[in-house]
Design a protein around this motif. Structure first.
Motif, PDB file in Angstrom:
ATOM      1  N   VAL A  23       0.838  -1.192   0.000  1.00 49.25           N
ATOM      2  CA  VAL A  23       0.000   0.000   0.000  1.00 49.25           C
ATOM      3  C   VAL A  23       0.877   1.248   0.000  1.00 49.25           C
ATOM      4  N   LEU A  24       0.464   2.243  -0.777  1.00 51.65           N
ATOM      5  CA  LEU A  24       1.092   3.558  -0.767  1.00 51.65           C
ATOM      6  C   LEU A  24       0.033   4.554  -0.318  1.00 51.65           C
ATOM      7  N   ILE A  25       0.255   5.177   0.822  1.00 54.85           N
ATOM      8  CA  ILE A  25      -0.681   6.165   1.351  1.00 54.85           C
ATOM      9  C   ILE A  25      -0.225   7.543   0.892  1.00 54.85           C
ATOM     10  N   GLU A  44       0.258  -3.557  -8.646  1.00 63.06           N
ATOM     11  CA  GLU A  44      -0.081  -4.496  -7.577  1.00 63.06           C
ATOM     12  C   GLU A  44      -0.301  -3.736  -6.275  1.00 63.06           C
ATOM     13  N   TRP A  45       0.448  -2.649  -6.103  1.00 58.18           N
ATOM     14  CA  TRP A  45       0.223  -1.767  -4.958  1.00 58.18           C
ATOM     15  C   TRP A  45      -1.190  -1.202  -5.002  1.00 58.18           C
ATOM     16  N   LYS A  46      -1.692  -0.838  -3.824  1.00 55.73           N
ATOM     17  CA  LYS A  46      -2.922  -0.063  -3.711  1.00 55.73           C
ATOM     18  C   LYS A  46      -2.525   1.355  -3.286  1.00 55.73           C
ATOM     19  N   ILE A  47      -2.893   2.344  -4.096  1.00 55.25           N
ATOM     20  CA  ILE A  47      -2.614   3.735  -3.758  1.00 55.25           C
ATOM     21  C   ILE A  47      -3.883   4.326  -3.163  1.00 55.25           C
ATOM     22  N   VAL A  48      -3.789   4.809  -1.926  1.00 53.47           N
ATOM     23  CA  VAL A  48      -4.976   5.252  -1.203  1.00 53.47           C
ATOM     24  C   VAL A  48      -4.730   6.618  -0.563  1.00 53.47           C
ATOM     25  N   GLY A  49      -5.814   7.251  -0.154  1.00 53.65           N
ATOM     26  CA  GLY A  49      -5.702   8.514   0.557  1.00 53.65           C
ATOM     27  C   GLY A  49      -5.812   9.717  -0.355  1.00 53.65           C
ATOM     28  N   ILE A  69      -5.513   9.803   5.096  1.00 53.20           N
ATOM     29  CA  ILE A  69      -6.789   9.112   4.892  1.00 53.20           C
ATOM     30  C   ILE A  69      -7.848   9.713   5.799  1.00 53.20           C
ATOM     31  N   ARG A  70      -8.965  10.081   5.184  1.00 54.81           N
ATOM     32  CA  ARG A  70     -10.086  10.618   5.958  1.00 54.81           C
ATOM     33  C   ARG A  70     -10.896   9.451   6.531  1.00 54.81           C
ATOM     34  N   GLY A  71     -11.492   9.697   7.687  1.00 54.10           N
ATOM     35  CA  GLY A  71     -12.241   8.653   8.351  1.00 54.10           C
ATOM     36  C   GLY A  71     -11.363   7.922   9.353  1.00 54.10           C
ATOM     37  N   ILE A  72     -11.659   6.659   9.565  1.00 50.78           N
ATOM     38  CA  ILE A  72     -10.958   5.857  10.571  1.00 50.78           C
ATOM     39  C   ILE A  72     -10.100   4.803   9.889  1.00 50.78           C
ATOM     40  N   VAL A  73      -8.829   4.787  10.255  1.00 51.43           N
ATOM     41  CA  VAL A  73      -7.934   3.711   9.830  1.00 51.43           C
ATOM     42  C   VAL A  73      -7.882   2.689  10.954  1.00 51.43           C
ATOM     43  N   VAL A  74      -8.020   1.430  10.587  1.00 59.61           N
ATOM     44  CA  VAL A  74      -8.065   0.350  11.572  1.00 59.61           C
ATOM     45  C   VAL A  74      -6.827  -0.517  11.443  1.00 59.61           C
ATOM     46  N   SER A  75      -6.149  -0.725  12.545  1.00 57.20           N
ATOM     47  CA  SER A  75      -5.044  -1.679  12.607  1.00 57.20           C
ATOM     48  C   SER A  75      -5.500  -2.893  13.408  1.00 57.20           C
ATOM     49  N   GLY A  84      14.872   7.160   2.788  1.00 57.97           N
ATOM     50  CA  GLY A  84      14.874   7.871   4.059  1.00 57.97           C
ATOM     51  C   GLY A  84      13.659   8.733   4.290  1.00 57.97           C
ATOM     52  N   ASN A  85      13.450   9.695   3.396  1.00 61.79           N
ATOM     53  CA  ASN A  85      12.349  10.640   3.586  1.00 61.79           C
ATOM     54  C   ASN A  85      11.509  10.792   2.320  1.00 61.79           C
ATOM     55  N   ALA A  86      11.257   9.711   1.645  1.00 58.53           N
ATOM     56  CA  ALA A  86      10.470   9.751   0.409  1.00 58.53           C
ATOM     57  C   ALA A  86       9.040  10.187   0.690  1.00 58.53           C
ATOM     58  N   ARG A  87       8.468  10.917  -0.247  1.00 57.67           N
ATOM     59  CA  ARG A  87       7.062  11.284  -0.196  1.00 57.67           C
ATOM     60  C   ARG A  87       6.277  10.374  -1.133  1.00 57.67           C
ATOM     61  N   ALA A  88       4.991  10.303  -0.916  1.00 56.47           N
ATOM     62  CA  ALA A  88       4.159   9.493  -1.797  1.00 56.47           C
ATOM     63  C   ALA A  88       4.259   9.988  -3.232  1.00 56.47           C
ATOM     64  N   MET A  89       4.309  11.309  -3.433  1.00 58.08           N
ATOM     65  CA  MET A  89       4.382  11.853  -4.784  1.00 58.08           C
ATOM     66  C   MET A  89       5.651  11.412  -5.487  1.00 58.08           C
ATOM     67  N   ASP A  90       6.751  11.260  -4.757  1.00 53.50           N
ATOM     68  CA  ASP A  90       7.983  10.764  -5.371  1.00 53.50           C
ATOM     69  C   ASP A  90       7.766   9.370  -5.952  1.00 53.50           C
ATOM     70  N   ALA A  91       7.146   8.519  -5.159  1.00 51.61           N
ATOM     71  CA  ALA A  91       6.895   7.148  -5.605  1.00 51.61           C
ATOM     72  C   ALA A  91       5.904   7.117  -6.766  1.00 51.61           C
ATOM     73  N   ILE A  92       4.883   7.976  -6.719  1.00 47.99           N
ATOM     74  CA  ILE A  92       3.887   8.016  -7.796  1.00 47.99           C
ATOM     75  C   ILE A  92       4.518   8.466  -9.102  1.00 47.99           C
ATOM     76  N   LEU A  93       5.414   9.428  -9.040  1.00 50.35           N
ATOM     77  CA  LEU A  93       6.110   9.875 -10.252  1.00 50.35           C
ATOM     78  C   LEU A  93       6.979   8.760 -10.822  1.00 50.35           C
ATOM     79  N   LEU A  94       7.608   7.978  -9.954  1.00 50.57           N
ATOM     80  CA  LEU A  94       8.398   6.834 -10.427  1.00 50.57           C
ATOM     81  C   LEU A  94       7.493   5.797 -11.096  1.00 50.57           C
ATOM     82  N   ILE A  95       6.346   5.553 -10.499  1.00 49.81           N
ATOM     83  CA  ILE A  95       5.389   4.594 -11.073  1.00 49.81           C
ATOM     84  C   ILE A  95       4.978   5.020 -12.479  1.00 49.81           C
ATOM     85  N   LYS A  96       4.652   6.293 -12.626  1.00 54.83           N
ATOM     86  CA  LYS A  96       4.252   6.807 -13.941  1.00 54.83           C
ATOM     87  C   LYS A  96       5.391   6.704 -14.946  1.00 54.83           C
TER      88      LYS A  96
END
Length: 323
Positions: free
Chosen positions: A91-93, A316-321, A98-104, A287-299
């Motif tokens: 998962v990539l948040i 295969e990842w789920k991108i959420v939030g 994430i709005r609402g409740i996240v459950v662990s 170390g300090n990657a942001r989600a946008m960094d990973a999304i740009l790599l995916i694209k």
């Protein structure tokens, strides 16, 4: 490896106008009333994912037990607050959280042997897959060796039909235990579920446990096979760096990693997100990657592989939030 990411179903008359940004604090309070587990508002999700990326949740709830899950689901349903179940892997948040409740489900860690021949293992959804493998080996039970090196939870492994080239969750799954969107407990035999590559068609709700049909074997044989498979994964995948498992599904009869490597993308870096130099189908956090960094790599990966081969790699990842 997989994430158990199931949302509560809202009443039909609420779906059209309820937006995540409209969730009010008093609705969150109503949804978590009398929960015996831990409740944290404005909780950072970064450290709860194996990729170590992610914004905040409006609320993070760690239910004490299955009864707590039932209460939370029923109350969230009534309050019209969405639930997101976080397993942590695959998962990539997004940076907006994430709005609402996240459950662990990290407290649902029961493991026990059942059945007349003591070959059925019940495992709570929060049991980590390495823990389950160790338990099975200690009981001289075979059938899970294929999962060596998969870091996720049992719940996540069920929901995404986790697997490797050696096997999948569906191969040993006997039944699942699920809390439906109204808070009722239901058991579904695996024979009633539809499975495909990295996906299980699980009814709406939260998977809280699973029964696995294993087979008797010599303990030394089980442990040797598990150790061998784990060593192979260590040699070929960046298991020591923060990652979320395979980024893309393998196209039929092809390797996504090989396609990425042949496109010359191994080692490419955006910010602190990098395509692993060890395996092209992994993105690691330096170390300090942001989600946008990973999304740009995916694209970038999808575009380059498509231009070179005409194949559009499927996540295969789920991108959420929220961004």
């Amino acid at each position: 490896m997989p994430v158990n990411t199931l949302m509560t179903r809202l009443p039909d008359n609420a779906r059209s106008h309820l937006k995540p940004s409209m969730i009010k604090h008093h609705d969150l309070i109503t949804a978590v009333r009398e929960i015996r587990g831990t409740v944290t508002f404005d909780a950072s999700l970064r450290e709860l994912t194996t990729l170590r990326i992610g914004g905040q949740a409006d609320a993070l709830v760690v239910p004490e037990d299955i009864e707590d899950v039932r209460r939370l689901v029923a109350q969230a349903y009534t309050a019209q607050v969405p639930l997101f179940v976080l397993g942590g892997t695959n998962v990539l948040i997004r940076d907006g959280g994430i709005r609402g409740i996240v459950v662990s489900l990290s407290k649902l860690t029961t493991i026990k042997v059942e059945g007349d021949e003591s070959t059925v293992v019940y495992a709570g959804a929060g049991v980590r897959m390495p823990t389950l493998l160790g338990f099975a080996g200690g009981q001289s039970l075979s059938g899970l060796e294929w999962a060596a090196g998969i870091p996720g939870t049992v719940g996540g492994a069920v929901v995404m039909n986790a697997g490797t080239h050696l096997g999948e969750m569906k191969d040993c799954l006997q039944a699942i235990q699920l809390v439906n969107s109204e808070g009722r407990m239901v058991v579904y035999p695996a024979s009633t579920l539809a499975f495909s590559y990295r996906k299980a068609n699980v009814p709406e709700g939260i998977v809280v446990g699973a029964w696995l049909q294993l087979t008797r074997s010599a303990q030394a044989k089980v442990e040797s096979a598990t150790k061998s498979y784990l060593q192979y994964r260590k040699n070929t995948q960046p298991l020591t760096q923060p990652n979320a498992g395979s980024v893309f599904k393998n196209p039929p009869k092809m390797s996504a990693g090989q396609l990425i490597e042949e496109a010359g993308l191994k080692g490419l870096r955006i910010g602190d997100a990098q395509i692993s130099s060890k395996h092209g189908n992994f993105i690691v956090n330096l170390g300090n990657a942001r989600a946008m960094d990973a999304i740009l790599l995916i694209k970038k990966i999808q575009q380059d592989v498509f231009h070179r081969t005409g194949i559009m790699l499927e996540l295969e990842w789920k991108i959420v939030g929220e961004g």
